[in-house]
Enzyme design. Structure first.
Site, PDB file in Angstrom:
ATOM      1  N   CYS A 135       5.986  27.324  -5.591  1.00  0.00           N
ATOM      2  CA  CYS A 135       5.837  26.778  -4.250  1.00  0.00           C
ATOM      3  C   CYS A 135       6.332  25.350  -4.114  1.00  0.00           C
ATOM      4  CB  CYS A 135       4.363  26.827  -3.842  1.00  0.00           C
ATOM      5  SG  CYS A 135       3.270  25.920  -4.964  1.00  0.00           S
ATOM      6  N   GLU A 182       2.144  35.198  -2.623  1.00  0.00           N
ATOM      7  CA  GLU A 182       1.294  34.030  -2.339  1.00  0.00           C
ATOM      8  C   GLU A 182       2.119  32.768  -2.416  1.00  0.00           C
ATOM      9  OE1 GLU A 182      -0.819  30.450  -3.933  1.00  0.00           O
ATOM     10  OE2 GLU A 182       0.572  31.792  -5.013  1.00  0.00           O
ATOM     11  N   ARG A 226      -8.846  24.894   0.137  1.00  0.00           N
ATOM     12  CA  ARG A 226      -7.575  25.275  -0.488  1.00  0.00           C
ATOM     13  C   ARG A 226      -6.926  26.367   0.361  1.00  0.00           C
ATOM     14  NH1 ARG A 226      -6.245  24.374  -5.745  1.00  0.00           N
ATOM     15  NH2 ARG A 226      -4.405  25.464  -6.574  1.00  0.00           N
ATOM     16  N   ARG A 228      -3.868  28.759   1.434  1.00  0.00           N
ATOM     17  CA  ARG A 228      -2.670  29.394   0.905  1.00  0.00           C
ATOM     18  C   ARG A 228      -2.253  30.529   1.834  1.00  0.00           C
ATOM     19  NH1 ARG A 228      -2.810  25.416  -1.507  1.00  0.00           N
ATOM     20  NH2 ARG A 228      -2.525  25.025  -3.743  1.00  0.00           N
TER      21      ARG A 228
END
Length: 407
Positions: A135, A182, A226, A228
């Site tokens: 990412c 992801e 968090r 995502r």
């Protein structure tokens, strides 16, 4: 009177520790549910109901095969193991992550390295593709760093940005029934949204998959903010819906649920905790020099009107996002130890818990590598829940394929 969770666990004959490992929750959280403190998650009750009915895995025998690309330390995999999947291929390039992965997953296949060097015909046929593709090219921090170095980012980054196309290559050639990808939340806004549109166009128009995506905050499950993005795809039309997610109220789990209690209720572990009370090793407390530096750094940026600084938290708080740079100074999550004592870093075991790994998850690497690995990992309970709502649709497509082959 026993509550439903306690009754089902007794019927299933499974220990708190084993159930915690399968679900990705801390044993302490499960003990709370057993005492009737809070509402058990539907995923936990579903698994116990299946186990109580005599299923060895919680979902019967292994029902589908999957591959784990950009596997890290196996956080995404744990969710799909839990719904009856069988991993037939793993790819992870980092040697230290390979070490941790191998210590926790006993497979009958070789752990492969760089996916760009692996030809598609070398990858076994599979029903589901999992990939937490790198990412950095799409994150705010990654883009800023590349800009400062005069380097390109996104799909123009030859070393990382194009790794998505290795995922696409495998999807094109192997045509699995489903996939789950992801990435960081900022993937959707990178290059004014054009990067994400290229990804969606590739998956839908070029590869023909039906695709859903959603940003999920791990704060629903663990004491950490968090966010995502999760991208789910199926080869054929299925009634998949994000509405089926069981997302507990954000912030319902606090840091106290993952911190070492230091009162003798847990065993000392290696260099993380010491003595009969398993108190946190003093090496995790910040030195006077580092603590003074962080306070000065924060004051300087506050005066300049910036938001940079350390994240000082108590056991009753929820933490910022744990990052791969945590090994440097621990500044984003510092645990208060009172006014007269410098704060401390999380131990690697606490980082594991913060990401939803059970206490039986082995950490065979140095603290530095462990911090990097957990900072780069996914929050396990998030992907257990995503796997849970994908499972019936995966099964439908796999069984339909089996019927076609038998006809």
């Amino acid at each position: 009177m026993q509550n439903e969770f306690a009754t089902l666990r007794a019927q299933a004959g499974i220990s708190i520790e084993e159930l915690a490992n399968r679900l990705g929750y801390s044993p302490r959280q499960l003990y709370r549910w057993e005492r009737g403190d809070g509402t058990p998650r539907r995923a936990a009750l579903n698994m116990l109901q299946n186990l109580a009915g005599g299923s060895a895995t919680g979902f019967g025998e292994s029902r589908f095969n999957f591959i784990d690309l950009f596997a890290g330390i196996g956080g995404i995999r744990k969710g799909f193991d839990a719904i009856g999947g069988h991993c037939v291929f793993t790819s992870e390039w980092n040697k230290y992550s390979q070490q941790t992965y191998a210590a926790n997953f006993r497979d009958n296949h070789t752990l492969h390295g760089d996916i760009t060097t692996i030809r598609t015909h070398e990858i076994p046929d599979h029903d589901v593709l999992l990939a937490g593709f790198p990412c950095q090219p799409f994150s705010i921090a990654g883009v800023s760093k590349k800009n400062s170095l005069g380097r390109q980012h996104g799909f123009l980054d030859e070393t990382q940005g194009t790794l998505f196309f290795d995922v696409a290559r495998v999807l094109r050639d192997k045509r699995p029934a489903a996939f789950m990808l992801e990435n960081v939340k900022n993937l959707t806004s990178h290059d004014k949204g054009r990067t994400f549109q290229v990804i969606l166009k590739t998956l839908t128009e070029e590869l023909g998959y039906k695709v859903w995506h959603k940003v999920i905050d791990a704060k629903h499950f663990v004491p950490q903010h968090r966010e995502r993005i999760v991208i789910v795809g199926f080869r054929e039309e299925v009634p998949f819906s994000w509405d089926d997610l069981d997302l507990p109220e954000k912030g319902s789990v606090k840091l106290k649920d993952i911190l070492h209690p230091g009162d003798g209720t847990e065993k000392a572990e290696g260099a993380y905790t010491l003595g009969p009370d398993a108190i946190v090793n003093g090496k995790y407390t910040l030195t006077d020099k580092l603590w003074q530096y962080l306070q000065g750094y924060a004051d300087k940026h506050k005066a300049a009107g910036n938001g940079f600084g350390f994240g000082l938290v108590t056991p009753d708080d929820v933490a910022r996002t744990l990052s791969a740079r945590y090994y440097k100074d621990g500044s984003e999550i510092l645990i208060s130890q009172g006014k007269k004592v410098n704060p401390r870093r999380l131990t690697p075991r606490e980082c594991a818990r913060l990401m939803g790994y059970g206490d039986d998850f082995r950490i065979p690497v140095s603290d530095t590598q462990a911090y990097k690995q957990f900072g780069n990992s996914v929050a396990v309970p998030v992907f257990h829940e995503v796997a849970r709502i994908m499972q019936p649709h995966i099964q439908t497509l796999v069984e339909a394929g089996q019927r076609r082959e038998a006809a």
